[in-house]
Design a protein around this motif. Structure first.
Motif, PDB file in Angstrom:
ATOM      1  N   LEU A 197      -5.153  -0.910  -2.043  1.00 41.41           N
ATOM      2  CA  LEU A 197      -4.996  -0.013  -0.895  1.00 41.41           C
ATOM      3  C   LEU A 197      -5.840  -0.480   0.290  1.00 41.41           C
ATOM      4  CD1 LEU A 197      -4.940   3.493  -2.652  1.00 41.41           C
ATOM      5  CD2 LEU A 197      -3.070   2.429  -1.388  1.00 41.41           C
ATOM      6  N   ALA A 198      -6.922  -1.235  -0.003  1.00 42.66           N
ATOM      7  CA  ALA A 198      -7.797  -1.722   1.066  1.00 42.66           C
ATOM      8  C   ALA A 198      -7.281  -3.028   1.683  1.00 42.66           C
ATOM      9  CB  ALA A 198      -9.211  -1.937   0.525  1.00 42.66           C
TER      10      ALA A 198
ATOM     11  N   THR B 203      -8.345  -3.436  -8.612  1.00 49.83           N
ATOM     12  CA  THR B 203      -7.948  -2.039  -8.813  1.00 49.83           C
ATOM     13  C   THR B 203      -6.943  -1.581  -7.754  1.00 49.83           C
ATOM     14  OG1 THR B 203      -9.674  -1.214  -7.352  1.00 49.83           O
ATOM     15  CG2 THR B 203     -10.270  -1.546  -9.671  1.00 49.83           C
ATOM     16  N   LYS B 204      -6.408  -0.396  -7.982  1.00 50.68           N
ATOM     17  CA  LYS B 204      -5.510   0.206  -6.995  1.00 50.68           C
ATOM     18  C   LYS B 204      -6.235   0.384  -5.663  1.00 50.68           C
ATOM     19  CE  LYS B 204      -2.825   4.404  -6.184  1.00 50.68           C
ATOM     20  NZ  LYS B 204      -2.173   5.571  -6.789  1.00 50.68           N
ATOM     21  N   GLN B 205      -7.525   0.776  -5.730  1.00 54.45           N
ATOM     22  CA  GLN B 205      -8.329   0.944  -4.510  1.00 54.45           C
ATOM     23  C   GLN B 205      -8.395  -0.358  -3.727  1.00 54.45           C
ATOM     24  OE1 GLN B 205      -8.116   4.266  -4.512  1.00 54.45           O
ATOM     25  NE2 GLN B 205      -9.388   3.855  -2.723  1.00 54.45           N
ATOM     26  N   ASP B 206      -8.628  -1.471  -4.469  1.00 53.48           N
ATOM     27  CA  ASP B 206      -8.667  -2.794  -3.813  1.00 53.48           C
ATOM     28  C   ASP B 206      -7.356  -3.070  -3.084  1.00 53.48           C
ATOM     29  OD1 ASP B 206     -11.226  -3.454  -4.792  1.00 53.48           O
ATOM     30  OD2 ASP B 206     -10.377  -4.151  -6.697  1.00 53.48           O
TER      31      ASP B 206
ATOM     32  N   ARG C  67       0.841   3.895  -3.271  1.00 54.15           N
ATOM     33  CA  ARG C  67       0.008   5.062  -2.934  1.00 54.15           C
ATOM     34  C   ARG C  67       0.210   6.213  -3.926  1.00 54.15           C
ATOM     35  NH1 ARG C  67       0.406   4.692   2.366  1.00 54.15           N
ATOM     36  NH2 ARG C  67      -1.468   3.432   2.463  1.00 54.15           N
TER      37      ARG C  67
ATOM     38  N   ALA D 115       0.845  -1.204   0.000  1.00 47.92           N
ATOM     39  CA  ALA D 115       0.000   0.000   0.000  1.00 47.92           C
ATOM     40  C   ALA D 115       0.881   1.254   0.000  1.00 47.92           C
ATOM     41  CB  ALA D 115      -0.930  -0.014   1.208  1.00 47.92           C
TER      42      ALA D 115
ATOM     43  N   TYR E 176      -3.884  -1.924 -13.535  1.00 46.22           N
ATOM     44  CA  TYR E 176      -4.603  -3.110 -13.065  1.00 46.22           C
ATOM     45  C   TYR E 176      -3.741  -3.842 -12.049  1.00 46.22           C
ATOM     46  CZ  TYR E 176      -7.770  -2.806 -17.097  1.00 46.22           C
ATOM     47  OH  TYR E 176      -8.691  -2.391 -18.029  1.00 46.22           O
TER      48      TYR E 176
END
Ligand SMILES: [Zn+2]
Length: 219
Positions: free
Chosen positions: A158-159, A153-156, A116, A112, A122
């Protein structure tokens, strides 16, 4: 300088490296073994699992990030040119088999931090395990009708630290992700089997004793 065809892996599980033998007889091929000693030495990661190494392919740089947890020498790859992040079995839509929860959480945080401020097109894991309804396909199945897309995704990504934090160390479902420890589940099944065998043995002994007593009173 002519760069050889470099065969590297995300980790050493056989389903990821059984094809190596197809590359072995070819000229200008370098196959990097997936054990920790070779991975550390080849990429140059002396302070494993800290640090990020670079694989120089000429005009193209691949970042190599240690991501142990699923496997002790697991690494993920980030291609600066395409923004693709190859996460192997460390992160994929489906089963996240975690062998070392502490290492896995540290890896999730490491990744992460790394992505960031970088573009990620992808996130590509090592397996497709969901169908288009989001249901889990059977483990090891070779037939995947209506399979879901692989990419996350990048969001995934980061989570991921929050997802791994929710893991109880045994079995946890969090959205489409199923986190579990294969080792611990196998151990628990082993204990269960022993308990069933012991209970069966006690029942059998009781039955035989009763039968012996019944026979003794008859004679
Ligand atoms: Zn694996």
């Amino acid at each position: 300088m002519k760069i050889p065809l470099i065969v590297v892996h995300t980790h050493g599980h056989l389903d990821h490296r059984l094809g190596d033998s197809q590359f072995q007889p070819l000229p200008h091929v370098e196959i990097v073994p997936a054990d920790l000693a070779h991975v550390r030495k080849y990429f140059g990661l002396p302070d494993w699992p800290n640090g990020v190494a670079q694989l120089d392919l000429g005009d193209r740089t691949i970042d190599v990030i240690p991501t142990p947890g699923h496997y002790p020498s697991h690494v993920s790859y980030y291609d600066r040119q395409t923004g693709l992040f190859f996460s192997g079995d460390f992160f994929l839509p489906g089963r996240l088999i975690i062998d070392d929860a502490q290492a896995d959480l540290a890896s999730a945080n490491r990744v992460a931090d790394f992505i960031r401020n970088r573009p990620v097109s992808y996130v590509l894991g090592g397996h497709i395990e969901l169908d288009t309804d989001g249901k889990m396909l059977p483990l090891g199945s070779h037939y995947h009708p209506r399979e879901n897309v692989l990419q996350l995704t990048k969001q995934d990504l980061l989570a991921l630290p929050a997802i791994v934090s929710s893991f109880n160390g045994f079995y946890t479902q969090n959205g489409v992700f199923v986190l579990y420890s294969q080792t611990r589940i196998l151990l628990a099944l082993g204990f269960l089997l022993i308990a069933v065998l012991v209970a069966f043995g006690m029942l059998l002994r009781g039955y035989l004793r009763r039968r012996k007593r019944a026979r003794a009173t008859l004679t």
